[in-house]
Design an enzyme around this catalytic site. Sequence first.
Site, short mmCIF file in Angstrom:
data_model
loop_
_atom_site.label_atom_id
_atom_site.label_comp_id
_atom_site.label_asym_id
_atom_site.label_seq_id
_atom_site.Cartn_x
_atom_site.Cartn_y
_atom_site.Cartn_z
N ASP A 6 9.77 -5.96 2.32
CA ASP A 6 9.91 -5.23 3.57
C ASP A 6 11.28 -4.57 3.53
O ASP A 6 12.25 -5.17 3.05
CB ASP A 6 9.79 -6.16 4.77
CG ASP A 6 9.52 -5.38 6.04
OD1 ASP A 6 8.52 -4.64 6.07
OD2 ASP A 6 10.30 -5.49 7.01
N PHE B 143 11.29 9.23 -0.52
CA PHE B 143 10.39 9.11 0.63
C PHE B 143 11.18 8.63 1.85
O PHE B 143 12.40 8.40 1.75
CB PHE B 143 9.22 8.18 0.32
CG PHE B 143 9.60 6.72 0.20
CD1 PHE B 143 10.26 6.24 -0.92
CD2 PHE B 143 9.30 5.82 1.21
CE1 PHE B 143 10.60 4.91 -1.03
CE2 PHE B 143 9.65 4.47 1.11
CZ PHE B 143 10.30 4.03 -0.01
N GLY B 144 10.49 8.48 2.96
CA GLY B 144 11.11 7.94 4.17
C GLY B 144 12.42 8.62 4.51
O GLY B 144 12.51 9.86 4.55
N ARG C 97 16.34 -1.43 -2.96
CA ARG C 97 15.11 -1.96 -3.57
C ARG C 97 15.40 -2.45 -4.98
O ARG C 97 14.94 -3.53 -5.38
CB ARG C 97 14.02 -0.88 -3.58
CG ARG C 97 12.70 -1.32 -4.20
CD ARG C 97 11.55 -0.42 -3.81
NE ARG C 97 11.35 -0.43 -2.37
CZ ARG C 97 11.77 0.55 -1.55
NH1 ARG C 97 12.34 1.63 -2.02
NH2 ARG C 97 11.60 0.44 -0.25
N ASP D 290 15.14 8.92 2.85
CA ASP D 290 15.96 9.34 1.70
C ASP D 290 16.71 10.66 1.91
O ASP D 290 17.85 10.79 1.46
CB ASP D 290 15.10 9.45 0.43
CG ASP D 290 14.82 8.08 -0.18
OD1 ASP D 290 15.49 7.11 0.20
OD2 ASP D 290 13.92 7.99 -1.04
N ASN E 194 0.85 -1.20 0.00
CA ASN E 194 0.00 0.00 0.00
C ASN E 194 0.87 1.24 0.00
O ASN E 194 0.40 2.33 0.30
CB ASN E 194 -0.95 -0.02 1.21
CG ASN E 194 -2.11 -0.97 0.97
OD1 ASN E 194 -2.75 -0.92 -0.07
ND2 ASN E 194 -2.36 -1.85 1.91
N ASN E 195 2.13 1.06 -0.31
CA ASN E 195 3.08 2.17 -0.30
C ASN E 195 3.31 2.63 -1.74
O ASN E 195 3.98 1.96 -2.53
CB ASN E 195 4.39 1.72 0.36
CG ASN E 195 5.39 2.85 0.48
OD1 ASN E 195 5.49 3.68 -0.40
ND2 ASN E 195 6.14 2.86 1.57
N LYS F 166 18.23 6.95 -8.28
CA LYS F 166 18.10 6.14 -7.06
C LYS F 166 17.98 4.66 -7.44
O LYS F 166 18.58 3.79 -6.81
CB LYS F 166 16.88 6.60 -6.24
CG LYS F 166 16.73 5.80 -4.94
CD LYS F 166 15.52 6.17 -4.12
CE LYS F 166 15.36 5.19 -2.95
NZ LYS F 166 14.10 5.31 -2.23
P1 ITT Z 1 4.05 -1.96 2.54
O1 ITT Z 1 2.59 -1.69 2.27
O2 ITT Z 1 4.79 -2.43 1.32
O3 ITT Z 1 4.29 -2.81 3.75
P2 ITT Z 1 5.21 0.13 4.17
O4 ITT Z 1 5.33 1.61 4.00
O5 ITT Z 1 4.37 -0.37 5.32
O6 ITT Z 1 4.67 -0.50 2.81
P3 ITT Z 1 7.59 -1.14 5.26
O7 ITT Z 1 6.80 -1.83 6.33
O8 ITT Z 1 8.54 -1.97 4.43
O9 ITT Z 1 6.66 -0.43 4.19
O10 ITT Z 1 8.33 0.09 5.93
C1 ITT Z 1 9.45 0.58 5.37
C2 ITT Z 1 9.79 1.92 5.93
O11 ITT Z 1 11.20 2.06 5.82
C3 ITT Z 1 9.18 3.03 5.07
O12 ITT Z 1 7.97 3.51 5.59
C4 ITT Z 1 10.28 4.08 5.08
O13 ITT Z 1 10.15 4.90 6.21
C5 ITT Z 1 11.55 3.25 5.20
N1 ITT Z 1 12.10 2.97 3.86
C6 ITT Z 1 12.02 1.81 3.15
N2 ITT Z 1 12.58 1.93 1.95
C7 ITT Z 1 13.01 3.19 1.87
C8 ITT Z 1 13.65 3.93 0.87
O14 ITT Z 1 13.94 3.41 -0.32
N3 ITT Z 1 13.95 5.20 1.11
C9 ITT Z 1 13.66 5.75 2.29
N4 ITT Z 1 13.04 5.14 3.30
C10 ITT Z 1 12.71 3.85 3.09
#
Ligand code: ITT
Length: 193
Positions: free
Chosen positions: A70, A151-152, A180, A154, A9-10, A174
Amino acid sequence: MRKLLFFTNNNNKLVEVNQLFKDLKTELILPSKFNFFDEPEETGYTFAENAKIKSSFGYKNFGVECFAEDSGICIEALGWKPGVYSKRFLNRFKDNFRCFENIIDRVKVTGKVRAYFQTSVCLTLNKNYHLVFEGKVKGTISKKIRGKSGFGYDPIFIPDGELKTFSQMSKMQKNKTSHRSIAINKLINFLSN
Ligand code: ITT
């Protein structure tokens, strides 16, 4: 054309993964297309365990081949945490900016600048058949919050060999080096053979 459920859902993950899948003759299906927003609890202690929990959940609910991933960041100054708790750690702060300031402060106090991002992708082909693909990228925590894209975490992560944070790079840049893209390219390689 092969249909594959990407159980996420991301939307940020989706944008990056779509770019990598663009030459593959596979249609990615998303749970949101079916107004399905249920998510399993991520109770695993590793990225691979959580990826498997998500892909198994997707397979169980849709009955089609499914993958999920994940991912997260591991930071030396935080004892190599938050790891699988990356999303929950960010959510503990009022906003991302405060979280990043906190991390940068810890880096200054400890002098430990190393960090890495990890992604585990799990492909569930049937109830008892799961394959895991891993991707990891090492780097350092930036002294300042920099960049607007991505995002996150980054804006504070500089991959080794680069001067820019992931947020200062285009999506394509990226995707050339990211955790990823390493894991997803292994999945694509498997699907193409
Ligand atoms: P899903 O629906 O796929 O589970 P999610 O957002 O819940 O999506 P995760 O449980 O894998 O995803 O959480 C990963 C977190 O780690 C995400 O919310 C970011 O804060 C961080 N993260 C993961 N990949 C990242 C990236 O490429 N760049 C920056 N932050 C990242």
